[in-house]
Design an enzyme around this catalytic site. Structure first.
Site, PDB file in Angstrom:
ATOM      1  N   ARG A  93      88.703  -0.121  24.713  1.00  9.26           N
ATOM      2  CA  ARG A  93      88.573   1.208  23.673  1.00  9.26           C
ATOM      3  C   ARG A  93      89.640   2.151  24.196  1.00  9.26           C
ATOM      4  NH1 ARG A  93      83.519   2.620  25.851  1.00  9.26           N
ATOM      5  NH2 ARG A  93      82.679   1.735  24.144  1.00  9.26           N
ATOM      6  N   TYR A  94      90.330   2.221  25.378  1.00  7.08           N
ATOM      7  CA  TYR A  94      91.277   3.348  25.694  1.00  7.08           C
ATOM      8  C   TYR A  94      92.563   2.391  25.960  1.00  7.08           C
ATOM      9  CZ  TYR A  94      87.164   5.739  26.871  1.00  7.08           C
ATOM     10  OH  TYR A  94      85.789   6.400  26.874  1.00  7.08           O
ATOM     11  N   ARG A  97      93.417   0.979  29.584  1.00  3.80           N
ATOM     12  CA  ARG A  97      92.340   0.347  30.290  1.00  3.80           C
ATOM     13  C   ARG A  97      91.438  -0.256  29.805  1.00  3.80           C
ATOM     14  NH1 ARG A  97      91.436   5.557  29.883  1.00  3.80           N
ATOM     15  NH2 ARG A  97      89.365   6.576  29.852  1.00  3.80           N
ATOM     16  N   CYS A 106      72.547  -9.489  37.180  1.00  9.13           N
ATOM     17  CA  CYS A 106      72.653  -7.908  38.086  1.00  9.13           C
ATOM     18  C   CYS A 106      71.612  -8.297  39.178  1.00  9.13           C
ATOM     19  CB  CYS A 106      72.186  -6.702  37.209  1.00  9.13           C
ATOM     20  SG  CYS A 106      73.148  -6.417  35.944  1.00  9.13           S
ATOM     21  N   CYS A 110      67.546  -2.543  35.453  1.00  8.84           N
ATOM     22  CA  CYS A 110      67.325  -1.392  35.449  1.00  8.84           C
ATOM     23  C   CYS A 110      66.769  -1.136  34.030  1.00  8.84           C
ATOM     24  CB  CYS A 110      68.505  -0.268  35.653  1.00  8.84           C
ATOM     25  SG  CYS A 110      69.449  -0.710  36.963  1.00  8.84           S
ATOM     26  N   CYS A 113      68.988   0.313  31.197  1.00  9.10           N
ATOM     27  CA  CYS A 113      70.347  -0.124  31.088  1.00  9.10           C
ATOM     28  C   CYS A 113      70.744  -0.092  29.655  1.00  9.10           C
ATOM     29  CB  CYS A 113      70.192  -1.602  31.613  1.00  9.10           C
ATOM     30  SG  CYS A 113      72.088  -2.302  31.443  1.00  9.10           S
ATOM     31  N   ARG A 115      72.982  -2.135  28.427  1.00  8.81           N
ATOM     32  CA  ARG A 115      73.421  -3.306  28.083  1.00  8.81           C
ATOM     33  C   ARG A 115      72.185  -4.265  28.273  1.00  8.81           C
ATOM     34  NH1 ARG A 115      78.801  -3.412  31.186  1.00  8.81           N
ATOM     35  NH2 ARG A 115      80.136  -2.433  29.515  1.00  8.81           N
ATOM     36  N   ASP A 274      72.298   6.434  27.713  1.00  9.56           N
ATOM     37  CA  ASP A 274      72.843   5.908  26.332  1.00  9.56           C
ATOM     38  C   ASP A 274      71.540   5.345  25.770  1.00  9.56           C
ATOM     39  OD1 ASP A 274      75.950   6.073  26.605  1.00  9.56           O
ATOM     40  OD2 ASP A 274      75.324   4.145  28.120  1.00  9.56           O
ATOM     41  N   ASP A 311      78.769   9.279  26.734  1.00 14.18           N
ATOM     42  CA  ASP A 311      79.764   8.238  26.037  1.00 14.18           C
ATOM     43  C   ASP A 311      79.112   8.345  24.475  1.00 14.18           C
ATOM     44  OD1 ASP A 311      81.252   6.030  25.288  1.00 14.18           O
ATOM     45  OD2 ASP A 311      80.191   4.859  27.306  1.00 14.18           O
ATOM     46  N   LYS A 318      84.126   8.231  26.280  1.00 19.76           N
ATOM     47  CA  LYS A 318      83.343   9.271  26.850  1.00 19.76           C
ATOM     48  C   LYS A 318      84.072  10.415  27.033  1.00 19.76           C
ATOM     49  CE  LYS A 318      82.019   5.805  30.051  1.00 19.76           C
ATOM     50  NZ  LYS A 318      82.786   4.656  30.053  1.00 19.76           N
TER      51      LYS A 318
HETATM   52  C1  LIG Z   1      83.424   3.653  30.460  1.00 21.04           C
HETATM   53  C2  LIG Z   1      84.667   2.708  30.154  1.00 21.04           C
HETATM   54  C3  LIG Z   1      85.934   2.810  30.679  1.00 21.04           C
HETATM   55  C4  LIG Z   1      85.912   3.757  31.805  1.00 21.04           C
HETATM   56  O1  LIG Z   1      86.112   5.039  31.432  1.00 21.04           O
HETATM   57  P1  LIG Z   1      86.722   6.067  32.649  1.00 21.04           P
HETATM   58  O2  LIG Z   1      86.559   7.459  31.874  1.00 21.04           O
HETATM   59  O3  LIG Z   1      88.072   5.755  32.840  1.00 21.04           O
HETATM   60  O4  LIG Z   1      85.726   5.765  33.750  1.00 21.04           O
HETATM   61  C5  LIG Z   1      86.849   1.855  30.100  1.00 21.04           C
HETATM   62  N1  LIG Z   1      86.591   1.087  28.829  1.00 21.04           N
HETATM   63  C6  LIG Z   1      85.337   1.186  28.327  1.00 21.04           C
HETATM   64  C7  LIG Z   1      85.297   0.525  27.179  1.00 21.04           C
HETATM   65  C8  LIG Z   1      84.386   2.048  28.740  1.00 21.04           C
HETATM   66  O5  LIG Z   1      83.182   1.956  28.158  1.00 21.04           O
HETATM   67  S1  SF4 Z   2      72.325  -0.490  34.582  1.00 20.33           S
HETATM   68 FE1  SF4 Z   2      72.281  -2.340  33.685  1.00 20.33          FE
HETATM   69  S2  SF4 Z   2      74.106  -3.538  33.994  1.00 20.33           S
HETATM   70 FE2  SF4 Z   2      73.889  -1.763  35.708  1.00 20.33          FE
HETATM   71  S3  SF4 Z   2      72.821  -2.801  37.411  1.00 20.33           S
HETATM   72 FE3  SF4 Z   2      71.222  -1.938  36.057  1.00 20.33          FE
HETATM   73  S4  SF4 Z   2      70.582  -3.648  34.729  1.00 20.33           S
HETATM   74 FE4  SF4 Z   2      72.750  -4.165  35.431  1.00 20.33          FE
END
Ligand SMILES: *Cc1c(COP(=O)(O)O)cnc(C)c1O
Ligand code: SF4
Length: 341
Positions: A93-94, A97, A106, A110, A113, A115, A274, A311, A318
């Site tokens: 996305r960025y 990184r 996991c 959670c 979560c 995801r 989220d 996010d 974010k």
């Molecule tokens: C959250 C996230 C990051 C990390 O973001 P930081 O602000 O650097 O902590 C990087 N890539 C993706 C796709 C993310 O969702």
């Molecule tokens: S938030 Fe989601 S990805 Fe993170 S530990 Fe919990 S279940 Fe796993």
């Protein structure tokens, strides 16, 4: 179980019947459909912290029938990870990184979560060929300076496998830092063996971000696990999610961030929840989150202050959403009094 024998704490609870035997749910059949849809796991370490299913630890892990009711604003892929995936396992996305998700397993699942539609115990281990494709993509994209291992939980990998992945990433010349996001040190501290900690001692700087939402998650065992990692020269940051009934008071947040600092963990992000499906019971409005953080400002060390982030749904990145202190030509101090600039 014979009368009078203590409940078994030796294994991770993974289904409604096991939760009922542990005294965490009354009506296991009411959770059959939830269990079919979303993975369940409560480690012995987390189980030992739950006094009631609706206490701040129980709420995070004990499933609830309401999870099958999605609110209109909720979305199975709330931050568009899928749309931003150029090859399997990578999310980009960025410019500087990228995320690499080597597996979707996991230590705990959670209930909030983001995801939750993807994670699970039989999930998502990238094959060697898929990992090779991910390394090739990262090697070809020379603007990527940081690879963030996420998942799932990367510390669920064996030390050998994790060490291999970190070595391959370290060998990419333009990758200057690595990051791992994990819940293992608090959720299953016994997994952090000396061998796993050794695997984190990479030539390329590596940062660990540990996910914890309540002060009580920082048990003696968790602190010892973090010490092992920190002793390898790995700085540890904390990330938390603002959650109704878990940490939605100034006292709970203060205790959480102070517990992090005592464990040499710098609070990094406090995430706005989220909008994943079936998570409405955890939602705290942003205005309330801002008031909670404002209540800590001036009262706790600045090191305890995380960035409150959203996010943006749809995969737009974010952004900080914490309280503001500038008001026109004036600035508000931590105690609420205005001063001209
Ligand atoms: C959250 C996230 C990051 C990390 O973001 P930081 O602000 O650097 O902590 C990087 N890539 C993706 C796709 C993310 O969702
Ligand atoms: S938030 Fe989601 S990805 Fe993170 S530990 Fe919990 S279940 Fe796993």
């Amino acid at each position: 179980m014979p009368d009078g024998s203590p409940p078994s704490r030796a294994r991770t609870l993974r289904d409604p019947d096991a939760l009922a035997q542990a005294g965490l749910v009354d009506d296991p059949p009411a959770l059959t459909a939830v269990a079919r849809r979303y993975a369940i796991a409560i480690t012995p370490t987390m189980r030992a912290l739950i006094e009631r299913p609706d206490d701040p630890i129980g709420r995070q892990f004990v499933p609830d029938p309401s999870e099958l009711a999605a609110a209109p604003y909720e979305n199975p892929d709330p931050i568009a990870d899928d749309a931003l995936s150029p090859v399997k396992g990578i999310v980009h996305r960025y410019p500087d990184r990228a995320l690499l998700k080597p597996l979707l397993v996991c230590p705990v699942y959670c209930r909030f979560c983001f995801r939750r539609e993807h994670v699970g115990p039989d999930g998502g281990l990238l094959t060697e060929a898929e990992l090779d494709a991910a390394y090739a993509w990262l090697s070809a994209h020379t603007a990527i300076r940081e690879v963030i291992l996420s998942g799932g939980d990367p510390l669920m990998l064996s030390p050998r496998r994790l060490g291999d992945i970190l070595a391959r990433l370290s060998a990419i010349p333009h990758v200057e830092m690595l990051r791992i996001h994990s819940r293992v040190p608090v959720a299953d501290p016994a997994r952090v063996s000396a061998a796993l900690a050794d695997a984190l001692e990479t030539e390329t700087p590596l940062w660990l971000v540990v996910h914890a939402n309540h002060a009580r998650e920082f048990t003696d065992a968790a602190r010892a696990a973090l010490r092992l990692v920190q002793a390898r020269g790995v700085p540890v940051l904390g990330q938390s999610v603002l959650l109704r009934g878990v940490n939605d008071s100034p006292e709970a947040l203060e205790a959480l961030f102070r517990a992090m600092l005592r464990a040499r963990v710098k609070p990094y992000y406090l995430h706005q929840l989220d909008p994943a499906p079936g998570t409405a019971r955890f939602r705290v409005p942003i205005a309330e989150g801002q008031r909670l953080l404002a209540a800590l400002r001036g009262r706790v060390t600045g090191l305890a202050w995380p960035t409150y982030v959203l996010d943006i749904p749809g995969g737009h990145g974010k952004v900080p959403i914490g309280p503001g202190y500038l008001e026109g030509d004036a600035v508000r101090d931590p105690w609420g009094e205005q001063h001209p600039l």
